[in-house]
Design a protein around this motif. Structure first.
Motif, short mmCIF file in Angstrom:
data_model
loop_
_atom_site.label_atom_id
_atom_site.label_comp_id
_atom_site.label_asym_id
_atom_site.label_seq_id
_atom_site.Cartn_x
_atom_site.Cartn_y
_atom_site.Cartn_z
N VAL A 33 10.79 65.86 60.39
CA VAL A 33 11.44 67.34 60.40
C VAL A 33 12.84 67.38 60.60
O VAL A 33 13.24 66.89 61.65
CB VAL A 33 10.70 68.44 61.28
N TYR A 83 16.02 69.95 61.37
CA TYR A 83 16.47 71.28 61.75
C TYR A 83 17.89 71.40 61.59
O TYR A 83 18.82 70.59 62.54
CB TYR A 83 16.21 71.78 63.26
N VAL A 119 17.20 78.14 64.18
CA VAL A 119 17.61 77.05 63.10
C VAL A 119 17.65 77.79 61.82
O VAL A 119 16.93 78.99 61.43
CB VAL A 119 16.12 76.47 63.07
N VAL A 139 15.01 74.39 57.55
CA VAL A 139 13.98 73.40 57.94
C VAL A 139 13.69 72.63 56.86
O VAL A 139 13.46 73.29 55.73
CB VAL A 139 12.62 74.07 58.65
N GLU A 180 11.27 69.10 55.53
CA GLU A 180 10.19 68.34 55.97
C GLU A 180 9.93 66.91 55.16
O GLU A 180 9.86 67.32 54.02
CB GLU A 180 8.75 69.04 56.38
N PRO A 192 -3.56 68.53 61.56
CA PRO A 192 -2.84 69.23 60.74
C PRO A 192 -1.50 68.56 60.22
O PRO A 192 -0.90 68.90 58.94
CB PRO A 192 -2.45 70.57 61.50
N VAL A 212 -0.08 67.83 56.09
CA VAL A 212 1.24 68.32 55.68
C VAL A 212 1.97 67.06 55.07
O VAL A 212 2.31 67.06 53.95
CB VAL A 212 2.27 68.76 56.47
N ARG A 244 5.30 64.49 64.91
CA ARG A 244 6.44 64.69 64.21
C ARG A 244 7.58 64.02 64.83
O ARG A 244 7.71 63.84 65.87
CB ARG A 244 6.57 66.45 64.32
N ILE A 288 11.64 65.13 65.20
CA ILE A 288 12.48 66.44 64.81
C ILE A 288 14.02 65.90 64.80
O ILE A 288 14.27 65.28 65.97
CB ILE A 288 12.29 67.57 65.94
N VAL A 302 17.61 67.19 65.05
CA VAL A 302 18.37 68.42 65.16
C VAL A 302 19.55 68.07 64.73
O VAL A 302 20.50 67.38 65.25
CB VAL A 302 18.34 69.02 66.48
#
Lengths: 306, 306
Positions: free
Chosen positions: B13, B15, B28, B31, B33, B62, B66, B89, B91, B93
């Motif tokens: 992911v 951001y 943010v 986004v 993914e 979940p 995805v 996940r 992330i 940034v």
């Protein structure tokens, strides 16, 4: 039953890291997830107070599915309306060393005109069984800025007392629709009215349409300006802790007080006791129930004489 | 067909924020993914080179759902094994102001002994149709530290050339199982062997069991030490850009070269051209295909004489 509305629900994710250092790589040591958005937080506190509570608003996509799975295990009843977009996440990066958090908030899904119309039908149905309704938080993309004004008018037509807790232009528009109560903090109230002095700003907010105004003043407690008079409630002593969720706990105190027909001083005592007990709880957004019971007997209330 | 194994897949992911300021709140602005984990990145590059590519490893929960939805839209074929836990996940940034990124990596799901056994059956089946296999990245919690050694032995028994790209103790154990090729970077190689000088360290890694060693040396290109000789390949000039994914592109270059039966110099040219073209691409982990074609004619290779 008390209804809470959260148009921009969120999956609140907390990442524990030893220390956040910009432009470096971090191994997250612990991940926790819980259903979030102001109205869901309010509902959790209401349920802990023993109130039958229903949550509505929007949820969608894989993140919305996770949120609803987690919500199913909690007392508030799920009356969220499904949207095509993906519910937003908020990430709180918690430094183990200092306890400080860094917040990253996704923008939320776009809500279509059809989805908004579907929500309005659900909202009207739910109001028929509600003793009070709290409208909480920001608007997701796609929803018109007068949305809260529309929801306030619908609640008033249905004869259901309505509390509005938002900020900026949605608050300005919402107040003009004459909600029973708004609960801005000092900054939101100053932004709305241009006045920094809370008593003066609260009177101004009433002139703009709010029947009553309760301003949350952080460690200085709360100020209520109502048709029945004005009161100030303060915690017995300054407390140290995590203020996350204190405002939502205050909303739960106020809306439950309205649903139960408490007097204004008793609503304020409950709201200040709950928000102070939330600051004292180790986990963000929880409240310390022993501290709450104790604070109920120790929060001071004084009537303002004009 | 080329098989890539990613035991610790991730939903990557990104951001976008104006600037990351610790202990403050950020909106943010964007986004994105995409399916991640080293082996999935390698597979994406292999597919872009025109190779029939299959990805295996674990995905679950979940986040795994995805990841697989996003993977379904890409050329590599999904042969991931379902686990009960939730795929991690990562992330990133990204500061809009500076382009710098701050990385937050979740730990990954716990994999049970039964899930590992199920994976081994899938892996053996897939090897029967594979021209080469790349084993990539870290181990998720619950998987024994000798896991890559086990996968290397299985590939060698099946007669499929195997490349190992990992670090630390899993690399140390994996090398002892005699993989055809390992591709450490300078730090990983030094950590493994205790020698900072890459040529010396690469010879040491061969003595530990690797048939061939290709060390990636960042802007200094790559060094191969093989049974057929030693070579050094360097990009024509230093380049500026985002090195994220450059190592995965190098693995794609090497494993495709093995599958096609290219000579060592040609494998190195392809690997250096791909990783340099990845640094030059604006999006992390993509490569600039025009730059790649151009670099193929301009990467220099020199044989080391003992």
């Amino acid at each position: 039953m008390i209804l809470t509305v959260t148009l921009n629900t969120a999956l609140d994710v907390t990442y524990a890291v030893p220390a956040l250092v910009p432009h470096s790589s971090h191994r997250v040591t612990e991940v926790t997830e819980r259903p979030g958005g102001k109205g869901l937080n309010v509902a959790r506190v209401l349920a802990a107070l023993g109130h039958d509570t229903v949550v509505t608003g929007f949820a969608g996509g894989p993140t919305g599915a996770v949120l609803r799975d987690l919500l199913a295990a909690l007392p508030p009843r799920d009356a969220l309306v499904t949207v095509a977009g993906n519910t937003r996440r908020t990430i709180a990066v918690a430094d183990a060393a200092t306890g400080d958090t860094t917040q990253l908030n996704e923008p939320g899904p776009h809500v279509s005109a059809e989805e908004w119309a579907g929500f309005l039908r659900t909202y009207e149905d739910l109001l028929t069984g509600a003793d009070a309704v709290a409208l909480c938080g920001s608007l997701p993309p796609g929803i018109h800025v007068g949305a809260y004004a529309e929801l306030v008018r619908t609640a008033r037509t249905a004869g259901v007392p309505v509390l509005l807790d938002t900020s900026g232009e949605p608050l300005r528009r919402g107040i003009a629709a004459r909600p029973d109560l708004v609960k801005p903090n000092a900054d939101e109230l100053a932004q709305l009215t241009g006045a920094r002095e809370p008593l003066r700003a609260a009177h101004d907010a009433r002139r703009r349409g709010a029947h009553s105004v309760v301003a949350s003043l952080g460690p200085d407690g709360m100020l209520a300006v109502t048709p029945d008079g004005a009161w100030r409630a303060v915690p017995p002593a300054a407390v140290r802790g995590n203020p996350t969720g204190a405002g939502d706990s205050a909303v739960a105190g106020l809306i439950s007080g309205i649903a139960e027909g408490l007097s204004w001083p008793d609503r304020l005592i409950r709201a200040v006791a709950l928000s102070t007990a939330t600051v004292l709880a180790p986990a963000a957004g929880e409240f310390d129930s022993a501290a709450y019971e104790d604070l109920l007997t120790r929060v001071g209330v004084q009537q303002h004489t004009a």
